[in-house]
Design an enzyme around this catalytic site. Structure first.
Site, PDB file in Angstrom:
ATOM      1  N   GLN A   1      65.976 -16.309 -59.047  1.00 33.61           N
ATOM      2  CA  GLN A   1      64.954 -17.149 -58.416  1.00 33.61           C
ATOM      3  C   GLN A   1      63.853 -16.302 -57.773  1.00 33.61           C
ATOM      4  O   GLN A   1      62.665 -16.554 -57.980  1.00 33.61           O
ATOM      5  CB  GLN A   1      65.595 -18.062 -57.353  1.00 33.61           C
ATOM      6  CG  GLN A   1      64.614 -19.098 -56.812  1.00 33.61           C
ATOM      7  CD  GLN A   1      65.041 -19.731 -55.489  1.00 33.61           C
ATOM      8  OE1 GLN A   1      66.050 -19.353 -54.895  1.00 33.61           O
ATOM      9  NE2 GLN A   1      64.268 -20.686 -55.033  1.00 33.61           N
TER      10      GLN A   1
ATOM     11  N   ASP B   1      68.325  -6.875 -65.429  1.00 30.28           N
ATOM     12  CA  ASP B   1      69.293  -7.925 -65.102  1.00 30.28           C
ATOM     13  C   ASP B   1      70.472  -7.762 -66.049  1.00 30.28           C
ATOM     14  O   ASP B   1      70.472  -6.849 -66.887  1.00 30.28           O
ATOM     15  CB  ASP B   1      68.655  -9.332 -65.215  1.00 30.28           C
ATOM     16  CG  ASP B   1      69.323 -10.327 -64.273  1.00 30.28           C
ATOM     17  OD1 ASP B   1      70.541 -10.547 -64.409  1.00 30.28           O
ATOM     18  OD2 ASP B   1      68.632 -10.895 -63.400  1.00 30.28           O
TER      19      ASP B   1
ATOM     20  N   ASP C   1      73.955  -3.746 -65.422  1.00 27.24           N
ATOM     21  CA  ASP C   1      74.972  -4.385 -64.590  1.00 27.24           C
ATOM     22  C   ASP C   1      75.110  -3.467 -63.377  1.00 27.24           C
ATOM     23  O   ASP C   1      75.555  -2.321 -63.497  1.00 27.24           O
ATOM     24  CB  ASP C   1      76.295  -4.501 -65.361  1.00 27.24           C
ATOM     25  CG  ASP C   1      77.377  -5.170 -64.518  1.00 27.24           C
ATOM     26  OD1 ASP C   1      77.267  -5.157 -63.262  1.00 27.24           O
ATOM     27  OD2 ASP C   1      78.331  -5.702 -65.099  1.00 27.24           O
TER      28      ASP C   1
ATOM     29  N   TYR D   1      79.865 -14.773 -48.716  1.00 26.65           N
ATOM     30  CA  TYR D   1      78.494 -14.288 -48.936  1.00 26.65           C
ATOM     31  C   TYR D   1      77.901 -13.766 -47.623  1.00 26.65           C
ATOM     32  O   TYR D   1      77.350 -12.657 -47.564  1.00 26.65           O
ATOM     33  CB  TYR D   1      77.673 -15.447 -49.495  1.00 26.65           C
ATOM     34  CG  TYR D   1      76.186 -15.232 -49.563  1.00 26.65           C
ATOM     35  CD1 TYR D   1      75.621 -14.384 -50.506  1.00 26.65           C
ATOM     36  CD2 TYR D   1      75.328 -15.912 -48.690  1.00 26.65           C
ATOM     37  CE1 TYR D   1      74.244 -14.215 -50.577  1.00 26.65           C
ATOM     38  CE2 TYR D   1      73.958 -15.757 -48.762  1.00 26.65           C
ATOM     39  CZ  TYR D   1      73.416 -14.906 -49.703  1.00 26.65           C
ATOM     40  OH  TYR D   1      72.051 -14.746 -49.777  1.00 26.65           O
TER      41      TYR D   1
HETATM   42  P1  NAD Z   1      69.711 -15.567 -58.055  1.00 25.62           P
HETATM   43  O1  NAD Z   1      71.150 -15.923 -58.113  1.00 25.62           O
HETATM   44  O2  NAD Z   1      68.697 -16.560 -58.502  1.00 25.62           O
HETATM   45  O3  NAD Z   1      69.458 -14.233 -58.889  1.00 25.62           O
HETATM   46  C1  NAD Z   1      70.325 -13.142 -58.818  1.00 25.62           C
HETATM   47  C2  NAD Z   1      70.174 -12.358 -60.112  1.00 25.62           C
HETATM   48  O4  NAD Z   1      71.082 -11.260 -60.046  1.00 25.62           O
HETATM   49  C3  NAD Z   1      70.531 -13.175 -61.362  1.00 25.62           C
HETATM   50  O5  NAD Z   1      69.476 -13.117 -62.293  1.00 25.62           O
HETATM   51  C4  NAD Z   1      71.795 -12.529 -61.878  1.00 25.62           C
HETATM   52  O6  NAD Z   1      71.874 -12.506 -63.299  1.00 25.62           O
HETATM   53  C5  NAD Z   1      71.671 -11.120 -61.333  1.00 25.62           C
HETATM   54  N1  NAD Z   1      72.968 -10.468 -61.182  1.00 25.62           N
HETATM   55  C6  NAD Z   1      74.142 -10.997 -60.757  1.00 25.62           C
HETATM   56  N2  NAD Z   1      75.100 -10.066 -60.795  1.00 25.62           N
HETATM   57  C7  NAD Z   1      74.522  -8.931 -61.246  1.00 25.62           C
HETATM   58  C8  NAD Z   1      75.004  -7.626 -61.496  1.00 25.62           C
HETATM   59  N3  NAD Z   1      76.290  -7.296 -61.340  1.00 25.62           N
HETATM   60  N4  NAD Z   1      74.126  -6.705 -61.944  1.00 25.62           N
HETATM   61  C9  NAD Z   1      72.825  -7.014 -62.140  1.00 25.62           C
HETATM   62  N5  NAD Z   1      72.314  -8.234 -61.922  1.00 25.62           N
HETATM   63  C10 NAD Z   1      73.165  -9.182 -61.482  1.00 25.62           C
HETATM   64  O7  NAD Z   1      69.416 -15.080 -56.567  1.00 25.62           O
HETATM   65  P2  NAD Z   1      68.027 -15.120 -55.774  1.00 25.62           P
HETATM   66  O8  NAD Z   1      67.929 -16.449 -55.138  1.00 25.62           O
HETATM   67  O9  NAD Z   1      66.920 -14.621 -56.618  1.00 25.62           O
HETATM   68  O10 NAD Z   1      68.336 -14.087 -54.612  1.00 25.62           O
HETATM   69  C11 NAD Z   1      68.000 -12.717 -54.675  1.00 25.62           C
HETATM   70  C12 NAD Z   1      68.528 -12.036 -53.431  1.00 25.62           C
HETATM   71  O11 NAD Z   1      67.984 -12.667 -52.264  1.00 25.62           O
HETATM   72  C13 NAD Z   1      70.050 -12.126 -53.285  1.00 25.62           C
HETATM   73  O12 NAD Z   1      70.537 -10.917 -52.763  1.00 25.62           O
HETATM   74  C14 NAD Z   1      70.236 -13.235 -52.303  1.00 25.62           C
HETATM   75  O13 NAD Z   1      71.412 -13.059 -51.585  1.00 25.62           O
HETATM   76  C15 NAD Z   1      69.014 -13.105 -51.417  1.00 25.62           C
HETATM   77  N6  NAD Z   1      68.670 -14.376 -50.756  1.00 25.62           N
HETATM   78  C16 NAD Z   1      68.192 -15.439 -51.471  1.00 25.62           C
HETATM   79  C17 NAD Z   1      67.872 -16.615 -50.817  1.00 25.62           C
HETATM   80  C18 NAD Z   1      67.321 -17.807 -51.567  1.00 25.62           C
HETATM   81  O14 NAD Z   1      67.067 -18.857 -50.959  1.00 25.62           O
HETATM   82  N7  NAD Z   1      67.085 -17.713 -52.855  1.00 25.62           N
HETATM   83  C19 NAD Z   1      68.042 -16.728 -49.435  1.00 25.62           C
HETATM   84  C20 NAD Z   1      68.579 -15.645 -48.737  1.00 25.62           C
HETATM   85  C21 NAD Z   1      68.858 -14.467 -49.403  1.00 25.62           C
END
Ligand code: NAD
Length: 314
Positions: free
Chosen positions: A14, A36, A51, A141
């Site tokens: 996202q 990714d 990964d 988390y």
């Molecule tokens: P998301 O789940 O949309 O995207 C995470 C991405 O990481 C995915 O594309 C997934 O394929 C990839 N991924 C998962 N495991 C992996 C691995 N082992 N190696 C490589 N890639 C891997 O998450 P997001 O919403 O884009 O969030 C990004 C960061 O921001 C995260 O650390 C999340 O904790 C943090 N965050 C997000 C929000 C929110 O509202 N979206 C809020 C607080 C914190």
């Protein structure tokens, strides 16, 4: 030409899909490497399959491109994480340690590590939650992010690794879909509204949570990373606020533009997670240290969300 070469890990998520485009604009498409778990055939620019549980693979890409900044976005999020707590802990911590260690050993200049409002639990004041308060997260988390904040500070103090971090609130954008968090409803609701469908909300109508518009979240990330090193006084993670609202309020904001929109409430396990999170955040340290100021409130965001999604669906 930019002297920076940046690597985004978890670039298809996202936040990553939006941040990657901004970083391409800022540093030049040649100087940005997106990565990714799976190949992205549509992607324009450098893309590598990584990964992040694989230290050697991260290191190989860092060496190949001479990476100077890493944005480590890969994680298993709050709601999804509860399905398999031990695996979530394993993935969130292993990927983080791999990134920090690759950065330290390969003279990467800066690392961005996102934290979350999920680090707070019921021991923190729920209104205007302060920067420094008791952290008792209720999800695996949140536990992983709270540990990650301490490790960020440790790597800075022990090794001088310039890790910067934001405790993101729930992020709402039209550009991408959320990946399994407790605030995902606030994105889904707009998709349902523009498609003239009713929305069933998995949180209670008065469950107020801190949220932020994607454009503000991306700008905050870039401003934090651009700030002079001396300005960054918090080396765990900065509180960051955009806006706060409950499901009933976002529905009202939508109804101002789409009067026929209807919402109903069917709270599930995510309501339990939300009940332990702050209602609003005190982000004065971010404002003082690096000049943070949000630009979007609920009505401003709603207008843009509905306009942009309408364009996308038409
Ligand atoms: P998301 O789940 O949309 O995207 C995470 C991405 O990481 C995915 O594309 C997934 O394929 C990839 N991924 C998962 N495991 C992996 C691995 N082992 N190696 C490589 N890639 C891997 O998450 P997001 O919403 O884009 O969030 C990004 C960061 O921001 C995260 O650390 C999340 O904790 C943090 N965050 C997000 C929000 C929110 O509202 N979206 C809020 C607080 C914190």
């Amino acid at each position: 030409m930019s002297s920076e070469t940046v690597l985004i890990i978890g670039a298809k998520g996202q936040i990553g899909s939006v941040l990657t485009k901004e970083l391409q604009l800022k540093f030049g498409i040649e100087n940005v490497v997106a990565s990714d778990l799976r190949e992205d055939t549509e992607f324009i620019g450098h893309f590598e399959v990584i990964d992040a549980t694989d230290f050697d693979r991260i290191e190989a890409v860092v060496k190949q491109y001479g990476i100077t900044q890493i944005y480590h976005l890969a994680a298993i999020l709050s709601a999804k994480g509860e399905e398999n707590p031990l695996l979530t802990w394993e993935i969130n911590m292993k990927t983080m340690f791999n990134v920090f260690e690759v950065a330290r050993k390969n003279s990467v200049q800066k690392v961005f590590y996102p934290s979350s409002i999920a680090v707070f639990g019921d021991a923190a004041p729920p209104d205007a939650t302060p920067q420094s308060t008791y952290l008792n997260p209720s999800t695996v988390y949140g536990i992983s992010k709270s540990a990650g904040e301490n490790w960020s500070e440790y790597y800075f103090n022990r090794y001088g690794l310039d890790i910067r971090s934001i405790r993101y609130p729930g992020i709402i954008g039209y550009q991408s879909l959320p990946g399994g968090g407790t605030t995902d409803y606030a994105v889904d609701i707009y998709h349902k509204a523009v498609n003239e469908e009713d929305f069933s909300c998995f949180l209670d109508k008065d469950s107020m949570l801190p949220m932020i518009f994607m454009n503000d979240a991306i700008r905050a990330t870039i401003e934090l990373m651009d700030a002079p090193k001396e300005s960054i006084k918090t080396r765990s993670s900065y509180n960051l606020a955009g806006m706060s609202f409950a499901p009933e309020e976002i529905a009202n904001a939508i109804q101002k533009i789409l009067p026929n929109f209807k919402i109903s409430y069917a709270p599930d396990f995510r309501q339990e997670i939300a009940a332990n999170w702050p209602r609003s955040i005190d982000d004065s340290d971010a404002r003082i240290d690096w000049g943070w100021k949000p630009q979007y409130d609920l009505d401003g965001m709603t207008k843009v969300m509905l306009e942009k999604l309408k364009e996308q669906y038409s």
